[in-house]
Design an enzyme around this catalytic site. Structure first.
Site, mmCIF file in Angstrom:
data_model
loop_
_atom_site.group_PDB
_atom_site.id
_atom_site.type_symbol
_atom_site.label_atom_id
_atom_site.label_comp_id
_atom_site.label_asym_id
_atom_site.label_seq_id
_atom_site.Cartn_x
_atom_site.Cartn_y
_atom_site.Cartn_z
ATOM 1 N N LEU A 1 28.996 35.301 34.456
ATOM 2 C CA LEU A 1 30.388 35.707 34.260
ATOM 3 C C LEU A 1 31.352 34.624 34.744
ATOM 4 O O LEU A 1 31.075 33.930 35.721
ATOM 5 C CB LEU A 1 30.671 37.008 35.022
ATOM 6 C CG LEU A 1 29.631 38.129 34.921
ATOM 7 C CD1 LEU A 1 30.095 39.344 35.716
ATOM 8 C CD2 LEU A 1 29.323 38.496 33.484
ATOM 9 N N CYS A 2 32.502 34.508 34.052
ATOM 10 C CA CYS A 2 33.603 33.663 34.524
ATOM 11 C C CYS A 2 33.201 32.179 34.583
ATOM 12 O O CYS A 2 32.907 31.575 33.567
ATOM 13 C CB CYS A 2 34.062 34.192 35.891
ATOM 14 S SG CYS A 2 35.587 33.488 36.519
ATOM 15 N N ILE A 3 33.146 31.579 35.769
ATOM 16 C CA ILE A 3 32.771 30.174 35.932
ATOM 17 C C ILE A 3 31.255 30.006 36.090
ATOM 18 O O ILE A 3 30.722 28.893 35.996
ATOM 19 C CB ILE A 3 33.522 29.542 37.132
ATOM 20 C CG1 ILE A 3 33.436 28.006 37.120
ATOM 21 C CG2 ILE A 3 32.996 30.094 38.453
ATOM 22 C CD1 ILE A 3 34.051 27.331 35.900
#
Length: 216
Positions: free
Chosen positions: A134-136
């Site tokens: 998720l995300c970075i």
């Protein structure tokens, strides 16, 4: 009932795991009928950020102890993660991924990854068990999976280029969607790389957890 491992990287967006993403991961997994167990490496954080002012603080914190805040104390050291006990893995985002689990925040395309984390993730991959980033966290994919594995951090060109240079193949993605590499069983979603609210982040994370459980 599917059992999912979650690896956290501290507590707080700027120096640890992104709290909303971590909690949404747990919530959606539970609502989808899965069980989960949190893990974190027993190491020192790179640094500590005052989340009110954004300033670095002269103190040290432990990634496992900080992650325990999010897990309400129900957490184990990463060294205790036995891949055989789980059907899939999730890595929520937050700067802890790019500062504590890797050096991506500082070194970008030349970054390194925390070796015990790499080993755990590769064990899931070797057993053909799916992993959601998720995300970075998709910035780790090039360190862990074969060259060309599909990944997304949303649409930030500079970050996407670093992801490509690390060996993954970046695909632009909206906040409410996911990118799936079916062959490698890798799922990614932008979450707070693009989200402007917790509801925004929730949409993509929900889809990612649905896909993860279906793939497991």
């Amino acid at each position: 009932m599917k059992k999912i491992a979650i690896i956290l990287s501290g507590s707080g967006v700027f120096d640890g795991a992104e709290i909303h993403e971590s909690v949404l991961t747990m919530l959606h997994l539970e609502q989808l009928g899965a069980r989960y167990q949190c893990f974190a490496p027993d190491i020192q954080q790179h640094h500590v950020i005052n989340h009110l002012t954004g300033e670095e603080q002269a103190q040290q914190r432990n990634v496992l102890e900080e992650s325990a805040r999010i897990a309400r104390g129900n957490i184990k050291a990463l060294s205790q993660l036995n891949v055989d006990d789980f059907d899939a893995l999730v890595l929520p985002g937050g700067f802890g991924v790019a500062k504590n689990l890797s050096s991506f925040a500082f070194d970008g395309a030349q970054s390194s990854i925390y070796e015990p984390l790499k080993h755990s993730c590769q064990m899931f991959a070797q057993q053909q068990k799916p992993i959601a980033y998720l995300c970075i966290a998709p910035a780790l994919i090039g360190h862990i999976h074969p060259a060309g594995t599909l990944a997304t951090i949303g649409n930030d060109e500079q970050t996407a280029e670093a992801v490509n240079q690390l060996g993954a193949t970046h695909v632009a993605c909206t906040v409410d969607n996911i990118i799936i590499d079916s062959k490698q069983k890798v799922i990614s979603t932008p979450a707070y790389m693009l989200a402007e609210s917790i509801s925004d982040a929730s949409k993509g994370i929900h889809k990612a957890m649905q896909a993860l459980i279906a793939m497991a």
